[in-house]
Design a protein around this motif. Structure first.
Motif, short mmCIF file in Angstrom:
data_model
loop_
_atom_site.label_atom_id
_atom_site.label_comp_id
_atom_site.label_asym_id
_atom_site.label_seq_id
_atom_site.Cartn_x
_atom_site.Cartn_y
_atom_site.Cartn_z
N UNK A 124 63.37 -65.61 55.27
CA UNK A 124 62.07 -64.77 55.26
C UNK A 124 62.03 -63.36 54.29
N UNK A 125 63.45 -62.93 54.24
CA UNK A 125 63.78 -61.82 53.26
C UNK A 125 63.44 -62.44 51.66
N UNK A 126 63.98 -63.69 51.56
CA UNK A 126 63.67 -64.16 50.23
C UNK A 126 62.36 -64.58 50.00
N UNK A 127 61.34 -64.81 50.91
CA UNK A 127 59.94 -64.86 50.78
C UNK A 127 59.31 -63.53 50.53
N UNK A 128 59.64 -62.60 51.16
CA UNK A 128 59.11 -61.15 51.02
C UNK A 128 59.29 -60.67 49.50
N UNK A 129 60.65 -60.89 49.07
CA UNK A 129 60.88 -60.30 47.96
C UNK A 129 60.25 -60.95 46.65
N UNK A 130 60.23 -62.18 46.90
CA UNK A 130 59.34 -63.26 46.02
C UNK A 130 57.83 -62.98 45.76
N UNK B 27 56.17 -71.80 52.96
CA UNK B 27 54.94 -71.72 52.33
C UNK B 27 53.97 -71.19 53.30
N UNK B 28 54.20 -71.72 54.45
CA UNK B 28 53.31 -71.46 55.71
C UNK B 28 53.31 -69.82 55.96
N UNK B 29 54.38 -69.35 56.08
CA UNK B 29 54.60 -68.05 56.45
C UNK B 29 54.09 -67.11 55.46
N UNK B 30 53.93 -67.67 54.07
CA UNK B 30 53.36 -66.56 53.10
C UNK B 30 52.06 -66.37 53.62
N UNK B 31 51.21 -67.22 53.93
CA UNK B 31 49.86 -66.91 54.12
C UNK B 31 49.68 -65.76 54.96
N UNK B 32 50.47 -65.61 56.22
CA UNK B 32 50.40 -64.37 57.13
C UNK B 32 50.93 -62.99 56.51
N UNK C 61 60.81 -68.10 61.69
CA UNK C 61 61.23 -66.98 61.34
C UNK C 61 62.31 -66.13 61.82
N UNK C 62 62.40 -66.19 63.09
CA UNK C 62 63.45 -65.61 63.96
C UNK C 62 64.82 -66.03 63.53
N UNK C 63 64.78 -67.66 63.30
CA UNK C 63 66.00 -68.35 63.34
C UNK C 63 66.59 -68.24 61.82
N UNK C 64 65.66 -67.81 60.56
CA UNK C 64 66.05 -68.09 59.47
C UNK C 64 65.68 -66.49 58.72
N UNK C 65 66.26 -65.34 59.07
CA UNK C 65 65.81 -64.15 58.60
C UNK C 65 66.02 -64.07 56.92
N UNK D 68 61.15 -77.36 57.93
CA UNK D 68 61.95 -75.98 58.04
C UNK D 68 63.44 -76.02 57.70
N UNK D 69 63.68 -77.02 56.79
CA UNK D 69 65.26 -76.63 56.53
C UNK D 69 65.48 -75.48 55.82
N UNK D 70 66.66 -74.81 55.83
CA UNK D 70 66.84 -73.50 55.26
C UNK D 70 66.81 -73.87 53.69
N UNK D 71 66.44 -72.54 53.06
CA UNK D 71 66.32 -72.57 51.71
C UNK D 71 67.71 -72.65 50.94
#
Length: 393
Positions: free
Chosen positions: A377-383, A255-260, A370-374, A306-309
């Motif tokens: 992050x890919x899922x976030x960007x796709x969504x 959620x937090x990464x979505x803002x940046x 972000x570096x630990x769970x690419x 930050x548990x993995x999705x």
């Protein structure tokens, strides 16, 4: 004519009898806990529901019907995640007054109503990310305006609805049915949801995140009316010598990464944090002898946040410790409550001179996540891309 008068008398007597039975039954079942009646059944208590359509009325009834030492206030994040029976309350009788989709304007009213009816030792107010920068809505939840939280004396219509209304009668029948079946209500007698409903996938939440981020970007400034509401809560607590703890609620790291990702110039909520820290500092300086106002900040990329999705293919899948990207499970909420006694390392006490360091720490934590769970992050960007493409059409 005589037959007509007899019919009219019979109808009036029948109507009065039905109304009287409904009044007695509703006073006994008291499904919303809103009727101040000695007839109200204590045995019915575990079966009285916090109904979705009457959420504000039911929580107001809970606030005024019991004798409470402490109260938890906020949105559904509180309703689902903060257990009022936690040992941290150390013998205090605590109620959960979280409102579904409740923003600060409604929570301030809920706090005010609670403090008017109680003499609490502790009030915990949870504030969600973007709430402070979202202007006060002109239209509130439908149930709010017909609930006791709207303020003023009860109208005749309200009294009739609570005591003999069809909606109350329907709720009385439902509560009685649960009691006869031995089926507990969805919420405990302290107002805490027993079992959250897990979503079938997380995509719906990205549409809400997208909307929230766009709102945060478009406003950017902390709303003065919202700050005044918190100051009013401070004043109410000070008047009764009540300890006030403010939580800046957590959201999952994604959620937090979505803002940046969406280009928010303040993706780490520095303005929101600064406003809360400054407000507490002003209140504490104004009356050093009063219980200090504390602001605990849980919006970061701590391991609990930050548990993995889960695999999107898993039905009802959810991150560990979370219902979804917004709502923590009680196992995570317990760590928040433990901070009331300063235990653990989840969250930090927010002070004016520590805001910049806090923001820098959150940024570093999110970079590491972000570096630990690419894959996340890919899922976030796709969504997010799905909603960005819709907005450009």
């Amino acid at each position: 004519m005589r037959q007509l008068r007899r019919y009219q008398c019979f109808f009036l007597i029948f109507f009065a009898a039905v109304a009287g039975i409904a009044l007695a039954f509703n006073s006994w079942a008291n499904p919303w806990r809103i009727i101040p009646s000695p007839l109200s059944s204590q045995k019915m208590e575990p079966y009285r529901a916090i109904e979705q359509n009457w959420n504000r009325t039911c929580k107001a009834g809970l606030a005024s019907s019991g004798s409470w030492d402490a109260g938890l206030f906020g949105s559904s994040r509180v309703d689902i995640g903060l257990n009022p029976r936690h040992a941290v309350f150390n013998g205090m009788k605590c109620g959960n007054f979280g409102l579904n989709a409740g923003l600060l304007a409604e929570n301030e009213a809920m706090c005010r109503y609670f403090i008017e009816h109680q003499n609490p030792k502790l009030v915990v107010l949870a504030i969600d990310a973007t709430d402070l920068t979202t202007p006060v809505a002109k239209k509130r939840q439908a149930d709010f305006d017909i609930s006791p939280l709207a303020g003023g004396p009860r109208s005749l219509e309200q009294e009739l609805r609570y005591r003999a209304g069809i909606s109350t009668l329907s709720s009385s029948l439902a509560a009685t049915g649960r009691m006869l079946r031995g089926q507990l209500a969805e919420h405990t007698p302290e107002g805490f949801r027993r079992e959250p409903e897990y979503p079938d996938g997380q995509l719906l939440y990205f549409s809400t995140i997208y909307r929230m981020a766009k709102q945060h970007i478009s406003t950017g400034q902390v709303d003065a009316e919202k700050i005044a509401m918190i100051e009013n809560i401070v004043a109410l607590c000070r008047a009764k010598g009540t300890r006030l703890v403010i939580f800046f609620t957590p959201n999952h790291g994604l959620f937090q990464l979505a803002f940046r990702e969406l280009g928010d110039p303040d993706p780490y909520f520095a303005e929101d944090r600064r406003a809360l820290a400054d407000l507490a500092a002003r209140a504490n300086a104004a009356d050093p002898s009063a219980p200090p106002v504390e602001v605990w900040d849980f919006l970061d990329a701590h391991p609990l946040n930050t548990p993995p999705m889960p695999d999107p293919a898993i039905k009802k899948g959810h991150p560990a410790g979370w219902v979804d990207l917004f709502h923590v499970l009680p196992e995570t909420g317990d760590h928040m409550l433990e901070r009331l006694q300063g235990r653990g390392d989840y969250g930090e006490l927010l002070l004016p001179d520590g805001v910049e360091a806090r923001v820098a720490k959150v940024k570093a934590q999110l970079d590491e996540y972000e570096a630990r769970n690419p894959e996340d992050v890919a899922y976030l960007r796709k969504s997010l891309a799905k909603f960005q493409s819709i907005s450009r059409k």
